[in-house]
Design a protein around this motif. Structure first.
Motif, PDB file in Angstrom:
ATOM      1  N   LEU A  27      -3.776  -0.015 -16.047  1.00  0.00           N
ATOM      2  CA  LEU A  27      -2.147  -0.263 -15.188  1.00  0.00           C
ATOM      3  C   LEU A  27      -3.223  -0.088 -13.560  1.00  0.00           C
ATOM      4  O   LEU A  27      -3.324  -0.740 -12.477  1.00  0.00           O
ATOM      5  N   PHE A  64      -0.867  15.979 -17.106  1.00  0.00           N
ATOM      6  CA  PHE A  64      -1.809  14.549 -16.231  1.00  0.00           C
ATOM      7  C   PHE A  64      -2.873  14.226 -15.618  1.00  0.00           C
ATOM      8  O   PHE A  64      -3.491  12.575 -15.844  1.00  0.00           O
ATOM      9  N   GLU A 124      -2.331  11.313  -8.781  1.00  0.00           N
ATOM     10  CA  GLU A 124      -2.866   9.525  -8.980  1.00  0.00           C
ATOM     11  C   GLU A 124      -1.785   9.296  -9.997  1.00  0.00           C
ATOM     12  O   GLU A 124      -1.838   8.350  -9.663  1.00  0.00           O
ATOM     13  N   VAL A 125      -1.397   9.818 -10.930  1.00  0.00           N
ATOM     14  CA  VAL A 125      -0.423   9.524 -12.173  1.00  0.00           C
ATOM     15  C   VAL A 125       0.196   8.802 -11.207  1.00  0.00           C
ATOM     16  O   VAL A 125       1.045   8.188 -11.541  1.00  0.00           O
ATOM     17  N   LEU A 148      -3.698  -2.755 -10.480  1.00  0.00           N
ATOM     18  CA  LEU A 148      -2.564  -2.741  -9.076  1.00  0.00           C
ATOM     19  C   LEU A 148      -3.675  -2.986  -8.401  1.00  0.00           C
ATOM     20  O   LEU A 148      -3.674  -3.660  -7.558  1.00  0.00           O
ATOM     21  N   LEU A 173       0.956  -0.819   0.275  1.00  0.00           N
ATOM     22  CA  LEU A 173      -0.052   0.320   0.125  1.00  0.00           C
ATOM     23  C   LEU A 173       0.765   0.959   0.527  1.00  0.00           C
ATOM     24  O   LEU A 173       0.198   2.496  -0.364  1.00  0.00           O
ATOM     25  N   ILE A 177      -3.777  -5.460  -5.213  1.00  0.00           N
ATOM     26  CA  ILE A 177      -3.204  -5.270  -3.681  1.00  0.00           C
ATOM     27  C   ILE A 177      -4.265  -4.798  -2.454  1.00  0.00           C
ATOM     28  O   ILE A 177      -4.144  -5.588  -1.843  1.00  0.00           O
ATOM     29  N   PHE A 178      -5.430  -4.806  -2.918  1.00  0.00           N
ATOM     30  CA  PHE A 178      -6.555  -4.692  -1.828  1.00  0.00           C
ATOM     31  C   PHE A 178      -7.024  -5.947  -1.356  1.00  0.00           C
ATOM     32  O   PHE A 178      -7.710  -5.992  -0.246  1.00  0.00           O
ATOM     33  N   ILE A 197       0.154   5.828  -9.703  1.00  0.00           N
ATOM     34  CA  ILE A 197       0.140   4.363  -9.980  1.00  0.00           C
ATOM     35  C   ILE A 197       1.384   4.180 -10.899  1.00  0.00           C
ATOM     36  O   ILE A 197       1.588   3.204 -10.678  1.00  0.00           O
ATOM     37  N   ARG A 243      -9.803  10.167  -4.718  1.00  0.00           N
ATOM     38  CA  ARG A 243      -9.475  11.913  -4.601  1.00  0.00           C
ATOM     39  C   ARG A 243     -10.624  12.786  -4.064  1.00  0.00           C
ATOM     40  O   ARG A 243      -9.763  13.033  -4.403  1.00  0.00           O
ATOM     41  N   PHE A 294      -3.069   3.259 -18.986  1.00  0.00           N
ATOM     42  CA  PHE A 294      -3.136   4.410 -17.621  1.00  0.00           C
ATOM     43  C   PHE A 294      -4.588   3.251 -16.792  1.00  0.00           C
ATOM     44  O   PHE A 294      -4.537   2.555 -15.477  1.00  0.00           O
ATOM     45  N   ARG A 318       3.656  -0.214 -17.054  1.00  0.00           N
ATOM     46  CA  ARG A 318       4.042   1.347 -16.774  1.00  0.00           C
ATOM     47  C   ARG A 318       4.708   1.747 -18.592  1.00  0.00           C
ATOM     48  O   ARG A 318       5.200   3.012 -18.740  1.00  0.00           O
ATOM     49  N   PHE A 329      -5.205   7.041  -2.353  1.00  0.00           N
ATOM     50  CA  PHE A 329      -6.403   6.184  -3.450  1.00  0.00           C
ATOM     51  C   PHE A 329      -7.378   6.918  -2.786  1.00  0.00           C
ATOM     52  O   PHE A 329      -8.738   5.800  -3.710  1.00  0.00           O
TER      53      PHE A 329
END
Lengths: 526, 138
Positions: free
Chosen positions: B53, B41, A515-516, B57, A95, B61-62, A519, A433, B50, B127, A431
């Motif tokens: 990706l 961005f 965010e970009v 991810l 995390l 992970i969660f 991640i 926004r 994106f 990435r 995580f």
């Protein structure tokens, strides 16, 4: 007591360690000029180096002496700490590590203030860092006093205070001379020595018992007054409803706290990119697994060969289990080595803490809150160095005052504080926004504040024989560790603070950038 | 590495002039980095690369976090509230609780290595793809 070995030998092994590391620190840090050099070692370490240093940061005196002692005295209940501290690295790996590396430069405040209003959030982040580091530091320095009593056979309070002051000054020297690079090298050297030391001791012990853990534990039960019950849970925490809840609360703080400690978080900036940050946690996980497997052997080995009662009666109490075992199996020389390593551990961890605290003050408070982001880098570093000295002096005084307090316990409070103030905020900001400035402030101050209040009104402070103020009773919170309440509370605060305040559309671009970057890891050097 | 593909330093000045005169230019080249060389961005966030990706991810992970926390809390809760169960002797005097605890060590290593492998195979190439498409490097 023959168990204390030879103080002169202990001290000279330690002195050799200090001289060698100081020389290395001096050599590696000749170009300590920019802020990035001082705070983050120019991001020049490899994942493997940083991984070893990361585990070094966490293998404090409390975890080496405290855990092996905890197992030697309480068996199963001591083992709980080891498990929590291994699993905890998964939080960092999955995390936190990469997102943090990609969005910050030097401090936790960099990440938390990334897309928020700078001044209030930086101030809050710095407050949290300073409070957490202070608690953690007191724990380390308090441990130093007990160690000195045991290892150098110095029993007078003044003598111990003098030695604590010397330890404190050496560690400030590391930070001033070496910055992050020097501190990291000290951490690496120490971690390697410590790992070698515990691995060799464990292999030796296992060999002695025919490579059977069961045989060691079997003999251990014969040297503990609880007998075989020491292998079952409950030896330390008991069986009442509250003590069980306390046990769960402690377990939660252990697993969520480590990856939220400011000095551990700051380590992720010493590597060049997120992939190396990930690699460093993988390394740290391996070393932690090996280390805590060894402490299990050493803990039960100490119970088997030295005996729980002898350990409890020794100066330094539980914390003396590993050194006493070393003396039992390797004589004065091994004791000298183990005690030097234990001292080095305190020194290195406190140096890391001092660096984190001074970076947070200089970079977040001085450069961004007071100077509003227009500080001259050279001046910022001067402020950081000055802060390091102040923090050093404070921790020496705190350490002298807290001399004799329960070390592993103080560490668990620092972990509860870290998990409450930092974890929720970092996770939300990376995580979620919608998360905004108000939410950030609510979750930092909500977590930190509730945790502090609950500590003050817990049995730790007053109302019990083992409290810091045993003669008064203002405790109304029944748990010794507040994590079970304060960690969920900080998540709730962050959520409610965000929902009850307006979104920040003017920060949408920054939110997208964060965010970009977090991640994908692109644009981090722009 | 691939920075030479579209170097902001050389071309951005011209681009700005083109744009100033409402030239339609090449939208691909203009889109992800603005005239000052700063990545856009908000736009990068909208790309399919994106999104893929991010999904890869988070879907790793969660659930993994839930898994290891659940397994750890099971160990803790059993130790606190099911003392009889964890006290069952399995090998010699080693009981179920100690084995469950050591099992946490094993699952930690498995998840750690699993994530390292997943990141190397599924995340890092994606990435790279995104970096190549947008022209934005580390």
């Amino acid at each position: 007591m023959p168990t204390t070995g030879n103080p002169v030998l202990n001290l000279s092994v330690f002195a050799v360690f200090v001289l060698i590391t100081l020389y290395i620190v001096y050599r590696v840090s000749s170009r300590n000029v920019t802020a990035s050099d001082y705070y983050a070692a120019g991001s020049s370490f490899t994942g493997a180096q940083n991984g070893v240093a990361l585990s070094g940061d966490f293998l404090s005196a409390a975890s080496f002496l405290g855990i092996s002692g905890g197992i030697a005295a309480h068996g199963y209940d001591g083992f709980l700490y080891s498990v929590g501290w291994v699993v905890a690295w998964l939080v960092g790996l999955l995390l936190i590590a990469e997102g943090l590396r990609n969005t910050g430069r030097f401090t936790v405040g960099d990440v938390l203030a990334f897309r928020m209003k700078q001044r209030p959030v930086r101030a809050a982040a710095a407050n949290a860092t300073l409070v957490i580091s202070f608690f953690y530091m007191i724990a380390q320095m308090a441990g130093a006093g007990g160690l000195i009593a045991l290892l150098l056979n110095v029993s007078s309070k003044w003598g111990q205070a003098l030695l604590i002051a010397v330890v404190g000054m050496v560690m400030v020297l590391y930070v001033l001379v070496g910055g992050m690079k020097g501190t990291t090298w000290v951490q690496i050297i120490k971690a390697v020595l410590l790992l070698l030391c515990v691995t060799l001791m464990s292999v030796f012990l296992l060999g002695k018992f025919g490579f059977s853990l069961s045989a060691i534990m079997q003999q251990a039960t014969e040297n503990n007054k609880l007998g075989e019950a020491v292998l079952d849970p409950g030896a330390k925490y008991g069986f009442s409803t509250m003590s069980k809840l306390d046990f769960v609360s402690l377990a939660l703080s252990l697993v969520l706290g480590i990856a939220s400690l400011p000095h551990v978080l700051m380590r992720f900036y010493t590597v060049p990119n997120a992939a190396e940050a990930r690699r460093s946690v993988v390394w740290a996980t391996w070393t932690m697994v090996i280390f805590y497997l060894c402490t299990l052997v050493i803990g039960f080995g100490a119970m088997a060969l030295v005996g729980s009662e002898t350990i409890a009666a020794a100066p330094g109490g539980e914390n003396s289990a590993a050194p006493l075992l070393a003396f039992r199996i390797g004589g004065a020389v091994l004791l000298g080595v183990v005690s030097a390593v234990a001292f080095a551990t305190i020194l290195a961890v406190v140096a890391g803490l001092t660096l984190a605290a001074s970076a947070s003050f200089a970079h977040d408070v001085y450069a961004n809150v007071i100077k509003r982001g227009n500080a001259e880098p050279r001046k910022e570093i001067r402020v950081a160095r000055l802060t390091a000295v102040v923090v050093g002096v404070l921790s020496i005084l705190g350490g002298i005052a807290a001399n004799g307090q329960n070390v592993a316990f103080l560490v668990s409070l620092a972990l509860a504080l870290a998990a409450s103030a930092n974890l929720s905020t970092i996770l939300f900001t990376i995580f979620w926004r919608r998360f905004n400035t108000t939410g950030t402030l609510w979750s930092i101050y909500g977590g930190l504040g509730s945790c502090l209040v609950l500590i003050i009104f817990s049995p730790v402070m007053s109302g019990a024989k083992t409290s810091i103020f045993p003669d008064v009773d203002f405790a109304w919170f029944p748990l010794g560790n507040p994590g079970l309440v304060s960690i969920p509370f900080s998540f709730l605060c962050g959520f409610l603070g965000t929902m009850f305040s307006k979104p920040e559309p003017e920060k949408a671009d920054l939110a997208a950038e964060m965010e970009v970057r977090a991640i994908a890891g692109i644009g981090t050097k722009a | 590495m691939t920075k030479a593909m579209w170097s902001p330093g050389e071309t951005q000045h011209e681009d700005r002039e083109f744009r100033g005169f409402a030239s339609f230019g090449d939208p691909e080249a203009l889109s992800y980095v603005d005239s000052n060389g700063k990545p856009n961005f908000a736009l990068i966030r909208q790309t399919d690369e994106f999104r893929i990706l991010r999904r890869r991810l988070t879907t790793f992970i969660f659930p993994m976090t839930v898994l290891f926390l659940a397994s750890y809390l099971t160990f803790v809760l059993l130790s606190a509230y099911a003392r009889d169960v964890v006290s069952i002797k399995v090998v010699g005097v080693i009981n179920l609780g100690i084995l469950l605890g050591l099992g946490q060590f094993v699952t930690s290593i498995i998840i750690t290595l699993g994530y390292a492998r997943y990141a190397k195979r599924r995340l890092d190439p994606q990435r790279k793809l995104l970096a190549e498409k947008t022209g934005v490097e580390e």
